[in-house]
Write an enzyme that holds these catalytic residues in place. Structure first.
Site, PDB file in Angstrom:
ATOM      1  N   CYS A  89      73.984  44.707 102.671  1.00  0.00           N
ATOM      2  CA  CYS A  89      74.915  43.608 102.415  1.00  0.00           C
ATOM      3  C   CYS A  89      74.496  42.898 101.130  1.00  0.00           C
ATOM      4  CB  CYS A  89      74.897  42.639 103.592  1.00  0.00           C
ATOM      5  SG  CYS A  89      75.779  41.092 103.292  1.00  0.00           S
ATOM      6  N   CYS A 171      75.690  37.106 111.439  1.00  0.00           N
ATOM      7  CA  CYS A 171      75.171  36.759 110.115  1.00  0.00           C
ATOM      8  C   CYS A 171      74.128  35.668 110.267  1.00  0.00           C
ATOM      9  CB  CYS A 171      76.293  36.295 109.195  1.00  0.00           C
ATOM     10  SG  CYS A 171      75.717  35.752 107.569  1.00  0.00           S
ATOM     11  N   PHE A 305      86.001  17.452  87.571  1.00  0.00           N
ATOM     12  CA  PHE A 305      85.948  18.568  88.529  1.00  0.00           C
ATOM     13  C   PHE A 305      85.724  17.980  89.931  1.00  0.00           C
ATOM     14  CE2 PHE A 305      84.061  19.727  84.459  1.00  0.00           C
ATOM     15  CZ  PHE A 305      84.833  20.810  84.060  1.00  0.00           C
ATOM     16  N   ASP A 353      93.653  20.411  83.086  1.00  0.00           N
ATOM     17  CA  ASP A 353      92.838  21.592  82.803  1.00  0.00           C
ATOM     18  C   ASP A 353      91.693  21.151  81.905  1.00  0.00           C
ATOM     19  OD1 ASP A 353      91.681  23.952  82.003  1.00  0.00           O
ATOM     20  OD2 ASP A 353      93.567  24.981  81.582  1.00  0.00           O
ATOM     21  N   CYS A 399      76.109  24.622  89.448  1.00  0.00           N
ATOM     22  CA  CYS A 399      75.853  25.795  90.294  1.00  0.00           C
ATOM     23  C   CYS A 399      75.436  26.991  89.451  1.00  0.00           C
ATOM     24  CB  CYS A 399      77.084  26.132  91.131  1.00  0.00           C
ATOM     25  SG  CYS A 399      78.547  26.524  90.156  1.00  0.00           S
TER      26      CYS A 399
END
Length: 443
Positions: A89, A171, A305, A353, A399
């Site tokens: 996985c 999981c 964001f 945007d 991130c």
């Protein structure tokens, strides 16, 4: 005339041979790094300090890749992965490394990449934001795999480096109530007449229960819908079908949107809306952001964001005048609803945007503080407008450390200094991590 590649005998021999290597460190993707004949060799699954036996799988001019065959001398930090699908996985790639060393590796990686952009050594706070290392994910998207020979359907995740699906029945990083649904769901879906019409299955654990969204490529028969509805009601989960155009159909009795709780606030979200998958770490991350940004009543804070208001609402709760900006119209609408649900009237939301020219945007102007939580692509275009906004503090939640490092150059050039940098371990057992950086205007 077509020409076909044929490996040279010497090259094929080199790739098939097994060699012993000493691993020196980990790369930014969690693979072990060794050296062989003047080349860097990348070895997934190997740890620093280990002596390993590998088989070369790829040879380039300056580097090579290898497959781990055997660990001759193991690192004391090596542990046995509890997941039976580990290595197949593509979800978790650091289960073989102890958690303290995972955190150390991520701190080092974050510090190294930001230090290069800052042209100086940057220290990462040792009090990282972290939580439970297993069963922490409150959301997951499972792919469907239909075996054409047996006509049996399985649920699972993408194989490492492949589009193939690895079938699973549990999981180790998914919240237990969701993990326990995988096998029963697979059994149910195999009973459907239209199982060849099924796409992915998205499972979510919210504060108000469990939610499942089943993607379908064509309408299901009424008999199939009845089976799904009975399953949902029996297990007390909200079940929705999602068609090709994104339209949703509730098959269960409850029609309430999922929501999560944060700092005494209720944040609802629609299927498809982005939320942080690690609820426990998200709570701690937002709390740290509030502490670092140190917002006071009446200050004007811009949240770029902003999503459904994960940071905007806690900021407004502290008395700030908050402006949230998001590029997805549906999430902007949900953020406005969340503000109303929580009785907050000191914030406004706009859709824009943020990768485009922002000169004409009505919200662009002088602010006191700026918070950004962009996707992996970062916030480079938005930060070009720093001189017009002139915030005293900028809190960047990232991130993707590479994007953070690149974007921080714009902050340095605009007169900001990096005063705090911390690790946010949103994804234990993987090489992925988030970083939180606080920049303050020097002049």
């Amino acid at each position: 005339m077509a020409q076909f590649f044929k490996a040279k005998p010497n090259q094929a021999k080199k790739l098939s041979q097994k060699i012993a290597l000493k691993v020196q460190r980990l790369d930014h993707l969690g693979a072990g790094i060794a050296e062989h004949q003047g080349k860097v060799v990348f070895i997934p699954g190997a740890l620093p300090g280990e002596t390993v036996e590998v088989q070369l799988t790829e040879q380039k001019k300056n580097y090579a890749r290898a497959k781990l065959q055997r660990v001759s001398e193991a690192s004391p930090d090596r542990q046995t992965p509890p997941c039976p699908w580990y290595g197949k996985c593509g979800g978790c790639d650091l289960q073989h490394l102890s958690l303290p060393r995972q955190l150390e590796y991520k701190r080092q990686a974050l510090g190294d990449i930001v230090s290069r952009s800052a042209a100086q050594t940057v220290t990462v706070n040792t009090d990282e934001v972290s939580g439970d290392s297993w069963h922490y994910r409150r959301r997951a998207r499972l792919a469907t795999l239909l075996d054409k020979e047996t006509n049996q359907l399985a649920l699972g995740f993408r194989e490492e480096g492949s589009k193939s699906v690895v079938g699973i029945d549990s999981c180790a990083v998914l919240a237990r109530p969701l993990s326990e649904l995988i096998s029963p769901f697979a059994t149910l879906l195999n009973r459907l007449k239209g199982k060849q019409r099924l796409g992915h299955l998205e499972l979510t654990q919210a504060a108000n229960g469990l939610f499942a969204v089943l993607r379908v490529t064509a309408p299901l028969a009424q008999s199939d819908k009845k089976l799904l509805s009975a399953f949902a009601d029996e297990r007390q989960i909200a079940l929705l079908l999602q068609g090709n155009e994104g339209e949703l159909e509730f098959l269960s009795s409850g029609h309430e949107l999922p929501y999560y709780q944060l700092d005494g606030l209720k944040l609802a979200f629609a299927p498809g809306n982005f939320i942080q998958v690690n609820g426990e770490v998200n709570q701690a991350m937002v709390a740290q952001a509030m502490n670092w940004l140190d917002v006071h009543a009446g200050e004007r804070v811009l949240d770029l964001f902003c999503g459904v208001g994960n940071f905007s609402l806690p900021l407004a709760k502290q008395g700030a005048e908050v402006v949230g900006v998001e590029g997805v119209p549906e999430m902007v609408a949900q953020a406005k609803q969340n503000a109303a649900i929580n009785g907050l009237d000191n914030l406004s939301f706009y859709c824009a945007d943020l990768s485009e020219d922002l000169a004409a945007e009505p919200w662009l102007g002088k602010i006191d503080k700026l918070l950004l939580d962009p996707a992996r692509a970062g916030a480079y275009e938005s930060l070009k407008w720093l001189k017009k906004m002139k915030p005293a503090k900028v809190l960047y939640v990232s991130c993707n450390p590479a994007s953070l490092a690149r974007d921080s150059v714009l902050l340095f050039e605009a007169g900001y200094q990096l005063t705090r940098l911390g690790l946010v371990d949103m994804f234990p057992q993987t090489h992925h991590s988030e970083g939180m950086a606080l920049f303050e205007l020097v002049n």
